[in-house]
Design a protein around this motif. Structure first.
Motif, PDB file in Angstrom:
ATOM      1  N   ILE A 126      13.314  15.127   0.172  1.00  0.00           N
ATOM      2  CA  ILE A 126      13.732  14.102   1.004  1.00  0.00           C
ATOM      3  C   ILE A 126      12.788  12.928   0.764  1.00  0.00           C
ATOM      4  O   ILE A 126      11.772  12.887   0.853  1.00  0.00           O
ATOM      5  CB  ILE A 126      13.869  14.442   2.345  1.00  0.00           C
ATOM      6  CG1 ILE A 126      14.587  15.729   2.611  1.00  0.00           C
ATOM      7  CG2 ILE A 126      14.394  13.564   3.289  1.00  0.00           C
ATOM      8  CD1 ILE A 126      14.920  16.232   3.933  1.00  0.00           C
ATOM      9  N   SER A 127      13.447  11.694   0.647  1.00  0.00           N
ATOM     10  CA  SER A 127      12.680  10.329   0.501  1.00  0.00           C
ATOM     11  C   SER A 127      12.944   9.803   1.771  1.00  0.00           C
ATOM     12  O   SER A 127      14.138   9.750   2.358  1.00  0.00           O
ATOM     13  CB  SER A 127      13.070   9.761  -0.713  1.00  0.00           C
ATOM     14  OG  SER A 127      12.934   8.450  -0.712  1.00  0.00           O
ATOM     15  N   ASP A 128      12.054   8.817   2.070  1.00  0.00           N
ATOM     16  CA  ASP A 128      12.219   7.932   3.551  1.00  0.00           C
ATOM     17  C   ASP A 128      11.980   6.729   2.998  1.00  0.00           C
ATOM     18  O   ASP A 128      11.754   5.833   3.795  1.00  0.00           O
ATOM     19  CB  ASP A 128      11.195   8.390   4.626  1.00  0.00           C
ATOM     20  CG  ASP A 128      11.807   7.838   5.943  1.00  0.00           C
ATOM     21  OD1 ASP A 128      12.956   7.441   6.082  1.00  0.00           O
ATOM     22  OD2 ASP A 128      10.838   7.762   6.723  1.00  0.00           O
ATOM     23  N   GLY A 129      12.347   6.403   1.834  1.00  0.00           N
ATOM     24  CA  GLY A 129      12.277   4.985   1.136  1.00  0.00           C
ATOM     25  C   GLY A 129      11.305   4.938   0.170  1.00  0.00           C
ATOM     26  O   GLY A 129      10.257   5.527   0.092  1.00  0.00           O
ATOM     27  N   PHE A 130      11.162   3.797  -0.476  1.00  0.00           N
ATOM     28  CA  PHE A 130      10.318   3.398  -1.509  1.00  0.00           C
ATOM     29  C   PHE A 130       8.806   3.465  -1.115  1.00  0.00           C
ATOM     30  O   PHE A 130       7.841   4.246  -1.648  1.00  0.00           O
ATOM     31  CB  PHE A 130      10.606   2.036  -2.284  1.00  0.00           C
ATOM     32  CG  PHE A 130       9.722   1.775  -3.563  1.00  0.00           C
ATOM     33  CD1 PHE A 130       9.745   2.724  -4.754  1.00  0.00           C
ATOM     34  CD2 PHE A 130       8.848   0.763  -3.226  1.00  0.00           C
ATOM     35  CE1 PHE A 130       8.786   2.157  -5.586  1.00  0.00           C
ATOM     36  CE2 PHE A 130       7.902   0.279  -4.268  1.00  0.00           C
ATOM     37  CZ  PHE A 130       8.089   1.219  -5.434  1.00  0.00           C
ATOM     38  N   PHE A 131       8.614   2.721  -0.075  1.00  0.00           N
ATOM     39  CA  PHE A 131       7.193   2.488   0.577  1.00  0.00           C
ATOM     40  C   PHE A 131       6.577   3.542   1.167  1.00  0.00           C
ATOM     41  O   PHE A 131       5.529   4.049   0.856  1.00  0.00           O
ATOM     42  CB  PHE A 131       7.165   1.332   1.561  1.00  0.00           C
ATOM     43  CG  PHE A 131       7.564  -0.090   0.659  1.00  0.00           C
ATOM     44  CD1 PHE A 131       6.375  -0.586  -0.487  1.00  0.00           C
ATOM     45  CD2 PHE A 131       8.715  -0.785   0.825  1.00  0.00           C
ATOM     46  CE1 PHE A 131       6.722  -1.714  -0.969  1.00  0.00           C
ATOM     47  CE2 PHE A 131       8.823  -2.026   0.203  1.00  0.00           C
ATOM     48  CZ  PHE A 131       7.906  -2.481  -0.723  1.00  0.00           C
ATOM     49  N   THR A 132       7.462   4.454   1.991  1.00  0.00           N
ATOM     50  CA  THR A 132       7.100   5.555   2.568  1.00  0.00           C
ATOM     51  C   THR A 132       6.687   6.621   1.421  1.00  0.00           C
ATOM     52  O   THR A 132       5.547   7.408   1.244  1.00  0.00           O
ATOM     53  CB  THR A 132       8.079   6.169   3.643  1.00  0.00           C
ATOM     54  OG1 THR A 132       8.450   5.123   4.290  1.00  0.00           O
ATOM     55  CG2 THR A 132       7.613   7.487   3.957  1.00  0.00           C
ATOM     56  N   ASP A 133       7.508   6.564   0.197  1.00  0.00           N
ATOM     57  CA  ASP A 133       7.150   7.443  -0.776  1.00  0.00           C
ATOM     58  C   ASP A 133       5.804   7.154  -1.214  1.00  0.00           C
ATOM     59  O   ASP A 133       4.937   8.015  -1.894  1.00  0.00           O
ATOM     60  CB  ASP A 133       8.246   7.473  -1.914  1.00  0.00           C
ATOM     61  CG  ASP A 133       9.662   8.065  -1.646  1.00  0.00           C
ATOM     62  OD1 ASP A 133       9.809   8.668  -0.412  1.00  0.00           O
ATOM     63  OD2 ASP A 133      10.726   8.203  -2.231  1.00  0.00           O
ATOM     64  N   LEU A 134       5.794   5.834  -1.645  1.00  0.00           N
ATOM     65  CA  LEU A 134       4.396   5.451  -2.110  1.00  0.00           C
ATOM     66  C   LEU A 134       3.113   5.744  -1.228  1.00  0.00           C
ATOM     67  O   LEU A 134       2.045   6.284  -1.838  1.00  0.00           O
ATOM     68  CB  LEU A 134       4.333   3.866  -2.429  1.00  0.00           C
ATOM     69  CG  LEU A 134       5.347   3.490  -3.636  1.00  0.00           C
ATOM     70  CD1 LEU A 134       5.067   1.756  -3.756  1.00  0.00           C
ATOM     71  CD2 LEU A 134       4.597   4.108  -4.754  1.00  0.00           C
ATOM     72  N   MET A 135       3.256   5.549  -0.111  1.00  0.00           N
ATOM     73  CA  MET A 135       2.198   5.950   0.657  1.00  0.00           C
ATOM     74  C   MET A 135       2.018   7.299   1.350  1.00  0.00           C
ATOM     75  O   MET A 135       0.904   7.789   1.357  1.00  0.00           O
ATOM     76  CB  MET A 135       2.455   4.928   2.185  1.00  0.00           C
ATOM     77  CG  MET A 135       2.581   3.591   1.933  1.00  0.00           C
ATOM     78  SD  MET A 135       1.210   2.805   1.340  1.00  0.00           S
ATOM     79  CE  MET A 135       0.009   2.859   2.841  1.00  0.00           C
TER      80      MET A 135
END
Length: 167
Positions: A126-135
């Motif tokens: 599950i991804s919670d969005g690009f920035f959350t994935d990065l952080m």
């Protein structure tokens, strides 16, 4: 193995060592079991797809999928395919994942299954969005029989957010 890793693999028949196509999608039933793989189809206006039943796959690895022979490649009527990973009306990829009390955990980016367990799904990435994935990175939700694929979302039981882990 992740479904995304299987997409694009070349499929060979073991009997003659002949290339029979490439995997373009994974086919699933309503019980979250893999029932087959879809191969590239050269006729875009056709209402059927080229597919191989999961039982006809001899082996698969990081480089190729091996099937018993060319007779394993069959035409499946597109409207009879219940769920897919990547394409079509019943696709899982990018569907939101929601708890029964309305908490959005993110959206599906991949689906995991184990070699030893055959065609059984073990978890959903599950991804919670690009920035959350990065952080924070993506999360893995272990598969639970209570998960259901609805028309527009995957519904999971209350408290599922507590089960999220690093893949």
């Amino acid at each position: 193995m992740r479904m995304q890793e299987m997409i694009g693999l070349t499929v060979y028949d073991v009997e003659h060592g002949k290339k029979v196509g490439k995997v373009v999608d994974i086919l699933l039933d309503l019980n979250w079991s893999i029932v087959g793989i879809q191969l590239e189809n050269r006729l875009f206006w056709n209402s059927s797809v080229k597919a191989v039943r999961w039982e006809d796959i001899v082996a698969y690895g990081e480089d190729a999928v091996m099937i018993c022979n060319q007779q394993a490649v069959r035409k499946w009527r597109a409207e009879n395919i219940q769920n897919t990973f990547l394409t079509g009306n019943g696709k899982l990829k990018e569907l939101p994942v929601l708890t029964e009390d309305g908490i959005r955990l993110g959206h599906v980016t991949d689906v995991y299954f184990e070699h030893e367990l055959g065609n059984t799904i073990t978890g959903i990435e599950i991804s919670d969005g690009f920035f959350t994935d990065l952080m924070e990175g993506r999360k893995l939700l272990p598969f639970m029989p209570e998960m259901t694929r609805g028309e527009n979302a995957i519904m999971v039981p209350l408290g599922s957010e507590q089960l999220l882990e690093k893949p």
